[in-house]
Design an enzyme around this catalytic site. Structure first.
Site, PDB file in Angstrom:
ATOM      1  N   ALA A 249       0.767  -1.422  -0.121  1.00 16.01           N
ATOM      2  CA  ALA A 249      -0.065  -0.016   0.124  1.00 16.01           C
ATOM      3  C   ALA A 249       0.856   1.541   0.058  1.00 16.01           C
ATOM      4  O   ALA A 249       1.939   1.228   0.586  1.00 16.01           O
ATOM      5  CB  ALA A 249      -1.021   0.131   1.286  1.00 16.01           C
ATOM      6  N   ASP A 250       0.484   2.247  -0.608  1.00 19.52           N
ATOM      7  CA  ASP A 250       1.006   3.539  -0.578  1.00 19.52           C
ATOM      8  C   ASP A 250       0.396   4.486   0.344  1.00 19.52           C
ATOM      9  O   ASP A 250       0.890   5.461   0.877  1.00 19.52           O
ATOM     10  CB  ASP A 250       0.957   4.214  -2.043  1.00 19.52           C
ATOM     11  N   ARG A 251      -0.894   4.172   0.413  1.00 23.22           N
ATOM     12  CA  ARG A 251      -1.769   5.031   1.717  1.00 23.22           C
ATOM     13  C   ARG A 251      -3.144   4.349   1.794  1.00 23.22           C
ATOM     14  O   ARG A 251      -3.682   3.845   1.102  1.00 23.22           O
ATOM     15  CB  ARG A 251      -2.230   6.435   1.009  1.00 23.22           C
ATOM     16  N   ALA A 259      -4.882   3.011  -1.407  1.00 25.09           N
ATOM     17  CA  ALA A 259      -4.231   3.330  -2.931  1.00 25.09           C
ATOM     18  C   ALA A 259      -2.928   2.294  -2.947  1.00 25.09           C
ATOM     19  O   ALA A 259      -2.122   2.334  -2.172  1.00 25.09           O
ATOM     20  CB  ALA A 259      -3.442   4.708  -3.039  1.00 25.09           C
TER      21      ALA A 259
END
Ligand code: MRU
Length: 360
Positions: A249-251, A259
Protein backbone atom coordinates in the site's frame (compact mmCIF):
# COMPACT_ATOMS: atom_id res chain seq x y z
CA UNK A 1 11.17 -12.78 5.51
CA UNK A 2 10.62 -9.14 4.94
CA UNK A 3 7.34 -7.89 3.63
CA UNK A 4 6.49 -4.34 2.86
CA UNK A 5 8.18 -2.95 -0.13
CA UNK A 6 11.56 -3.55 -1.60
CA UNK A 7 13.40 -4.64 1.51
CA UNK A 8 15.97 -2.42 3.06
CA UNK A 9 18.15 -5.26 4.07
CA UNK A 10 17.68 -8.56 2.49
CA UNK A 11 18.87 -11.86 3.87
CA UNK A 12 18.90 -14.57 1.31
CA UNK A 13 20.88 -17.41 -0.18
CA UNK A 14 19.89 -17.86 -3.78
CA UNK A 15 22.51 -18.90 -6.21
CA UNK A 16 25.09 -17.17 -4.07
CA UNK A 17 25.64 -20.47 -2.21
CA UNK A 18 24.84 -21.40 1.36
CA UNK A 19 26.12 -18.33 3.14
CA UNK A 20 23.80 -15.52 4.14
CA UNK A 21 23.91 -12.68 1.65
CA UNK A 22 22.61 -9.26 2.39
CA UNK A 23 21.12 -7.13 -0.36
CA UNK A 24 20.33 -3.58 0.63
CA UNK A 25 18.19 -1.11 -1.25
CA UNK A 26 19.52 1.63 1.02
CA UNK A 27 23.03 1.85 2.42
CA UNK A 28 23.46 4.40 5.12
CA UNK A 29 26.06 5.31 7.65
CA UNK A 30 26.25 8.71 9.27
CA UNK A 31 27.19 11.25 6.60
CA UNK A 32 26.85 8.79 3.73
CA UNK A 33 23.82 7.54 1.80
CA UNK A 34 23.72 5.21 -1.17
CA UNK A 35 20.79 3.70 -3.02
CA UNK A 36 20.55 0.67 -5.25
CA UNK A 37 19.43 2.05 -8.60
CA UNK A 38 16.29 -0.04 -9.12
CA UNK A 39 15.95 1.13 -12.72
CA UNK A 40 18.96 -1.02 -13.55
CA UNK A 41 17.71 -4.20 -11.88
CA UNK A 42 17.86 -7.07 -12.51
CA UNK A 43 20.74 -6.65 -14.98
CA UNK A 44 22.95 -4.54 -12.73
CA UNK A 45 23.23 -4.00 -8.99
CA UNK A 46 24.61 -0.51 -8.94
CA UNK A 47 24.73 1.72 -5.88
CA UNK A 48 24.66 5.49 -6.31
CA UNK A 49 25.61 8.09 -3.76
CA UNK A 50 22.86 10.48 -2.66
CA UNK A 51 24.59 13.50 -1.18
CA UNK A 52 21.81 16.03 -1.06
CA UNK A 53 18.09 16.53 -0.74
CA UNK A 54 17.92 17.55 -4.39
CA UNK A 55 19.61 14.31 -5.47
CA UNK A 56 17.18 12.33 -3.31
CA UNK A 57 14.24 14.17 -4.86
CA UNK A 58 15.51 13.35 -8.34
CA UNK A 59 16.16 9.69 -7.49
CA UNK A 60 12.66 9.34 -6.01
CA UNK A 61 11.00 11.12 -8.92
CA UNK A 62 12.86 8.95 -11.45
CA UNK A 63 12.00 5.85 -9.37
CA UNK A 64 15.60 4.81 -8.89
CA UNK A 65 14.32 4.21 -5.40
CA UNK A 66 10.63 3.56 -4.94
CA UNK A 67 8.08 1.99 -2.66
CA UNK A 68 6.35 4.03 0.01
CA UNK A 69 8.65 3.42 3.03
CA UNK A 70 11.87 3.59 1.00
CA UNK A 71 10.85 6.94 -0.49
CA UNK A 72 10.44 8.45 2.98
CA UNK A 73 13.66 6.91 4.24
CA UNK A 74 15.79 8.14 1.38
CA UNK A 75 14.21 11.58 1.62
CA UNK A 76 14.86 11.96 5.35
CA UNK A 77 18.29 10.37 5.27
CA UNK A 78 19.38 12.69 2.47
CA UNK A 79 18.53 15.59 4.75
CA UNK A 80 20.59 13.97 7.50
CA UNK A 81 23.55 13.72 5.17
CA UNK A 82 23.29 17.41 4.28
CA UNK A 83 22.99 18.39 7.92
CA UNK A 84 25.95 16.25 8.83
CA UNK A 85 27.93 18.17 6.18
CA UNK A 86 26.99 21.40 7.91
CA UNK A 87 24.14 22.62 5.71
CA UNK A 88 21.51 24.91 7.28
CA UNK A 89 22.00 27.74 9.71
CA UNK A 90 23.81 29.59 11.04
CA UNK A 91 21.41 30.06 13.90
CA UNK A 92 18.41 28.11 15.10
CA UNK A 93 15.82 29.95 13.03
CA UNK A 94 17.77 29.50 9.81
CA UNK A 95 18.38 25.84 10.55
CA UNK A 96 14.69 25.18 11.23
CA UNK A 97 13.69 26.98 8.05
CA UNK A 98 16.23 24.92 6.10
CA UNK A 99 14.83 21.66 7.51
CA UNK A 100 11.23 22.67 6.84
CA UNK A 101 11.95 23.77 3.27
CA UNK A 102 13.91 20.62 2.49
CA UNK A 103 11.11 18.40 3.81
CA UNK A 104 8.41 20.31 1.96
CA UNK A 105 10.42 19.94 -1.22
CA UNK A 106 10.86 16.19 -0.72
CA UNK A 107 7.10 15.74 -0.34
CA UNK A 108 6.62 17.06 -3.88
CA UNK A 109 8.65 14.27 -5.49
CA UNK A 110 5.74 11.81 -5.56
CA UNK A 111 2.27 12.56 -4.17
CA UNK A 112 0.41 9.31 -3.53
CA UNK A 113 2.36 7.44 -0.86
CA UNK A 114 1.75 9.05 2.52
CA UNK A 115 5.03 8.04 4.17
CA UNK A 116 7.15 11.00 3.05
CA UNK A 117 4.43 13.51 3.92
CA UNK A 118 3.99 11.96 7.36
CA UNK A 119 7.73 11.86 7.99
CA UNK A 120 8.06 15.49 6.87
CA UNK A 121 5.39 16.57 9.32
CA UNK A 122 6.74 14.56 12.24
CA UNK A 123 10.36 15.42 11.60
CA UNK A 124 9.66 19.15 11.28
CA UNK A 125 7.71 18.96 14.56
CA UNK A 126 10.54 17.10 16.29
CA UNK A 127 13.05 19.72 15.13
CA UNK A 128 10.82 22.58 16.27
CA UNK A 129 10.30 20.98 19.69
CA UNK A 130 14.02 20.51 20.13
CA UNK A 131 14.57 24.17 19.20
CA UNK A 132 12.08 25.26 21.87
CA UNK A 133 13.96 23.55 24.69
CA UNK A 134 15.67 25.80 27.17
CA UNK A 135 19.26 26.35 26.11
CA UNK A 136 18.62 24.74 22.72
CA UNK A 137 21.60 24.78 20.40
CA UNK A 138 21.96 24.49 16.65
CA UNK A 139 24.03 21.37 17.21
CA UNK A 140 21.29 19.71 19.27
CA UNK A 141 18.64 20.40 16.62
CA UNK A 142 20.93 19.10 13.92
CA UNK A 143 21.54 15.93 15.94
CA UNK A 144 17.80 15.51 16.62
CA UNK A 145 16.97 15.54 12.90
CA UNK A 146 19.79 13.20 11.98
CA UNK A 147 18.88 10.80 14.77
CA UNK A 148 15.20 10.90 13.84
CA UNK A 149 15.92 9.76 10.30
CA UNK A 150 18.28 7.05 11.56
CA UNK A 151 15.59 5.79 13.94
CA UNK A 152 13.13 5.64 11.06
CA UNK A 153 15.48 3.29 9.25
CA UNK A 154 15.69 0.98 12.25
CA UNK A 155 11.96 1.08 12.91
CA UNK A 156 11.10 0.28 9.33
CA UNK A 157 13.23 -2.82 9.41
CA UNK A 158 11.57 -4.01 12.61
CA UNK A 159 8.09 -3.19 11.29
CA UNK A 160 8.77 -5.21 8.15
CA UNK A 161 9.78 -8.19 10.22
CA UNK A 162 6.63 -7.93 12.36
CA UNK A 163 4.40 -7.60 9.29
CA UNK A 164 6.04 -10.69 7.80
CA UNK A 165 5.59 -12.74 10.96
CA UNK A 166 2.02 -11.64 11.63
CA UNK A 167 1.03 -12.00 7.98
CA UNK A 168 2.58 -15.44 7.63
CA UNK A 169 0.84 -16.79 10.73
CA UNK A 170 -2.47 -15.31 9.73
CA UNK A 171 -2.26 -16.59 6.17
CA UNK A 172 -1.23 -20.09 7.18
CA UNK A 173 -4.01 -20.35 9.72
CA UNK A 174 -6.60 -19.06 7.32
CA UNK A 175 -5.59 -20.76 4.08
CA UNK A 176 -3.80 -23.93 5.19
CA UNK A 177 -4.86 -24.75 8.75
CA UNK A 178 -3.73 -28.37 8.38
CA UNK A 179 -0.42 -27.44 6.71
CA UNK A 180 0.29 -27.78 2.99
CA UNK A 181 0.95 -25.54 0.09
CA UNK A 182 -0.03 -21.89 0.06
CA UNK A 183 0.02 -19.95 -3.19
CA UNK A 184 0.09 -16.19 -2.90
CA UNK A 185 -0.51 -13.86 -5.79
CA UNK A 186 1.12 -10.47 -5.43
CA UNK A 187 1.40 -7.30 -7.46
CA UNK A 188 4.12 -4.81 -8.23
CA UNK A 189 6.92 -4.96 -5.70
CA UNK A 190 6.10 -5.36 -2.06
CA UNK A 191 9.11 -7.40 -1.08
CA UNK A 192 9.35 -10.99 -0.07
CA UNK A 193 6.15 -11.49 1.86
CA UNK A 194 6.09 -14.82 3.70
CA UNK A 195 4.58 -17.73 1.90
CA UNK A 196 4.69 -21.33 3.00
CA UNK A 197 6.90 -22.34 0.14
CA UNK A 198 5.08 -21.37 -3.03
CA UNK A 199 4.38 -17.98 -4.46
CA UNK A 200 3.17 -16.43 -7.63
CA UNK A 201 4.69 -13.20 -8.78
CA UNK A 202 2.52 -11.02 -10.94
CA UNK A 203 3.99 -8.83 -13.61
CA UNK A 204 3.12 -5.15 -13.39
CA UNK A 205 2.68 -3.09 -16.49
CA UNK A 206 3.32 -0.34 -17.34
CA UNK A 207 6.65 -0.30 -15.55
CA UNK A 208 7.41 -4.02 -15.35
CA UNK A 209 8.12 -3.94 -11.64
CA UNK A 210 6.90 -7.48 -11.09
CA UNK A 211 9.33 -8.90 -13.64
CA UNK A 212 12.22 -6.58 -12.81
CA UNK A 213 12.03 -6.37 -9.02
CA UNK A 214 9.73 -8.91 -7.40
CA UNK A 215 10.87 -11.76 -9.64
CA UNK A 216 14.47 -10.80 -8.84
CA UNK A 217 13.76 -10.92 -5.10
CA UNK A 218 11.90 -14.21 -5.27
CA UNK A 219 14.62 -15.91 -7.30
CA UNK A 220 17.19 -14.56 -4.88
CA UNK A 221 15.19 -15.79 -1.89
CA UNK A 222 14.66 -19.16 -3.57
CA UNK A 223 10.91 -18.90 -3.15
CA UNK A 224 9.23 -20.96 -5.88
CA UNK A 225 7.43 -18.43 -8.03
CA UNK A 226 5.83 -18.04 -11.43
CA UNK A 227 5.74 -14.83 -13.41
CA UNK A 228 2.48 -13.94 -15.12
CA UNK A 229 1.23 -10.83 -16.91
CA UNK A 230 -1.41 -8.62 -15.29
CA UNK A 231 -3.93 -9.80 -17.86
CA UNK A 232 -3.53 -13.40 -16.62
CA UNK A 233 -4.53 -12.76 -13.02
CA UNK A 234 -8.18 -13.76 -13.25
CA UNK A 235 -7.29 -16.86 -15.24
CA UNK A 236 -4.65 -17.78 -12.65
CA UNK A 237 -7.29 -17.44 -9.92
CA UNK A 238 -9.70 -19.61 -11.88
CA UNK A 239 -7.25 -22.31 -12.92
CA UNK A 240 -4.03 -22.25 -10.90
CA UNK A 241 -5.15 -22.42 -7.31
CA UNK A 242 -4.49 -19.05 -5.69
CA UNK A 243 -4.86 -19.21 -1.87
CA UNK A 244 -4.67 -15.47 -1.21
CA UNK A 245 -3.75 -12.15 -2.81
CA UNK A 246 -1.32 -9.97 -0.86
CA UNK A 247 -0.42 -6.47 -2.04
CA UNK A 248 1.35 -3.49 -0.50
CA UNK A 249 0.00 0.00 0.00
CA UNK A 250 1.05 3.55 -0.63
CA UNK A 251 -1.72 4.99 1.50
CA UNK A 252 -4.44 3.32 3.54
CA UNK A 253 -7.06 5.85 4.68
CA UNK A 254 -9.36 5.84 7.70
CA UNK A 255 -12.14 3.74 6.18
CA UNK A 256 -9.63 1.16 4.88
CA UNK A 257 -9.67 2.26 1.21
CA UNK A 258 -6.17 1.62 -0.12
CA UNK A 259 -4.04 3.21 -2.83
CA UNK A 260 -1.48 0.86 -4.32
CA UNK A 261 0.18 0.24 -7.67
CA UNK A 262 -2.31 0.54 -10.51
CA UNK A 263 -3.91 -2.84 -11.23
CA UNK A 264 -4.46 -3.63 -7.57
CA UNK A 265 -8.13 -2.69 -7.81
CA UNK A 266 -8.84 -5.11 -10.65
CA UNK A 267 -7.06 -7.87 -8.70
CA UNK A 268 -9.32 -7.24 -5.72
CA UNK A 269 -12.41 -7.46 -7.93
CA UNK A 270 -11.20 -10.71 -9.45
CA UNK A 271 -10.32 -12.10 -6.00
CA UNK A 272 -13.83 -11.28 -4.72
CA UNK A 273 -15.35 -13.06 -7.71
CA UNK A 274 -13.30 -16.17 -6.97
CA UNK A 275 -13.79 -16.08 -3.19
CA UNK A 276 -10.05 -15.58 -2.62
CA UNK A 277 -9.05 -13.52 0.45
CA UNK A 278 -7.46 -10.22 -0.46
CA UNK A 279 -4.87 -8.70 1.91
CA UNK A 280 -3.03 -5.41 2.13
CA UNK A 281 0.33 -5.59 3.94
CA UNK A 282 1.63 -2.20 5.06
CA UNK A 283 3.30 -0.54 8.02
CA UNK A 284 1.22 1.89 10.08
CA UNK A 285 3.41 4.64 8.61
CA UNK A 286 1.57 4.02 5.31
CA UNK A 287 -1.80 4.63 6.95
CA UNK A 288 -3.39 8.06 6.86
CA UNK A 289 -6.26 8.57 9.28
CA UNK A 290 -6.55 12.21 8.20
CA UNK A 291 -8.27 11.19 5.00
CA UNK A 292 -11.68 9.62 5.36
CA UNK A 293 -12.05 7.84 2.01
CA UNK A 294 -9.93 6.85 -0.95
CA UNK A 295 -11.55 9.51 -3.12
CA UNK A 296 -9.41 12.08 -1.35
CA UNK A 297 -6.11 10.44 -2.33
CA UNK A 298 -4.09 12.24 -4.99
CA UNK A 299 -3.11 9.73 -7.67
CA UNK A 300 0.24 10.34 -9.34
CA UNK A 301 0.30 10.35 -13.12
CA UNK A 302 3.60 9.24 -14.66
CA UNK A 303 5.12 10.04 -18.06
CA UNK A 304 3.42 8.26 -20.96
CA UNK A 305 6.79 6.95 -22.06
CA UNK A 306 6.69 4.36 -19.27
CA UNK A 307 3.81 2.77 -21.15
CA UNK A 308 4.82 3.35 -24.75
CA UNK A 309 8.44 2.25 -24.31
CA UNK A 310 10.13 -0.80 -22.82
CA UNK A 311 13.78 -0.39 -21.89
CA UNK A 312 14.02 2.71 -24.00
CA UNK A 313 12.53 1.04 -27.09
CA UNK A 314 9.21 2.37 -28.40
CA UNK A 315 6.61 -0.40 -28.68
CA UNK A 316 3.42 1.63 -29.03
CA UNK A 317 2.13 3.10 -32.27
CA UNK A 318 3.39 6.67 -32.73
CA UNK A 319 0.68 9.24 -32.14
CA UNK A 320 -1.39 7.19 -29.66
CA UNK A 321 -2.68 9.00 -26.55
CA UNK A 322 -1.61 7.62 -23.16
CA UNK A 323 -3.08 7.66 -19.63
CA UNK A 324 -0.58 6.44 -17.07
CA UNK A 325 -1.76 6.67 -13.45
CA UNK A 326 0.79 5.02 -11.16
CA UNK A 327 -1.79 3.91 -8.58
CA UNK A 328 -5.42 3.05 -8.11
CA UNK A 329 -7.68 2.85 -5.07
CA UNK A 330 -9.13 -0.43 -3.87
CA UNK A 331 -12.36 0.15 -1.91
CA UNK A 332 -12.24 -1.24 1.62
CA UNK A 333 -15.04 -3.73 1.09
CA UNK A 334 -12.86 -5.62 -1.39
CA UNK A 335 -10.11 -6.06 1.21
CA UNK A 336 -11.69 -9.26 2.42
CA UNK A 337 -8.67 -10.85 4.15
CA UNK A 338 -7.53 -7.85 6.16
CA UNK A 339 -4.87 -5.21 6.52
CA UNK A 340 -1.61 -6.64 7.87
CA UNK A 341 0.37 -4.06 9.86
CA UNK A 342 3.20 -4.35 12.36
CA UNK A 343 0.55 -3.91 15.07
CA UNK A 344 -1.73 -6.73 13.97
CA UNK A 345 -4.05 -7.89 11.20
CA UNK A 346 -7.20 -5.80 11.05
CA UNK A 347 -10.42 -5.77 9.08
CA UNK A 348 -10.67 -2.42 7.21
CA UNK A 349 -13.43 -1.23 9.56
CA UNK A 350 -11.22 -1.94 12.59
CA UNK A 351 -8.25 0.02 11.31
CA UNK A 352 -9.15 3.48 12.58
CA UNK A 353 -9.72 2.32 16.16
CA UNK A 354 -6.69 0.04 16.08
CA UNK A 355 -4.27 2.73 14.90
CA UNK A 356 -5.65 5.97 16.28
CA UNK A 357 -3.53 5.77 19.42
CA UNK A 358 -0.38 5.33 17.32
CA UNK A 359 -0.76 7.54 14.26
CA UNK A 360 -2.92 10.34 12.86
O1 MRU B 1 5.48 3.33 -7.87
P1 MRU B 1 6.10 2.53 -6.75
O2 MRU B 1 7.05 1.48 -7.24
O3 MRU B 1 6.71 3.41 -5.70
O4 MRU B 1 4.87 1.76 -6.11
C1 MRU B 1 5.11 0.76 -5.20
C2 MRU B 1 3.88 0.19 -4.65
O5 MRU B 1 2.78 0.47 -5.07
C3 MRU B 1 4.05 -0.66 -3.46
O6 MRU B 1 3.12 -1.71 -3.47
C4 MRU B 1 3.85 0.19 -2.21
O7 MRU B 1 4.65 1.34 -2.24
C5 MRU B 1 4.15 -0.58 -0.98
S1 MRU B 1 5.85 -0.79 -0.68
C6 MRU B 1 5.86 -1.39 0.90
Amino acid sequence: MLPGCFPLRWQGGGEHSGETMSLEAIRYSRGSLQILNQLLLPQQSHYEAVGSVRQAWEAIRAMKVRGAPAIALVGCLSLSVELQEGAGGPGLAALLAFVRDALSFLVTARPTAVNMARAARDLADAAALEAEREGATEEAVRERVIRYAEDMLEKDLKDNQSIGDLGAHHLLERTAPGGGKVTVLTHCNTGALATAGYGTALETRPYNQGARLTAFELVYEQIPATLIADSMAAAAMAHRGVSAVVVGADRVVANGDTANKVGTYQLAIAARHHGIPFYVAAPSSSCDLRLETGQEIVIEERPGQELTDVNGVRIAAPGIGVWNPAFDVTPHDLITGGIITELGVFAPEELRAALSATIS
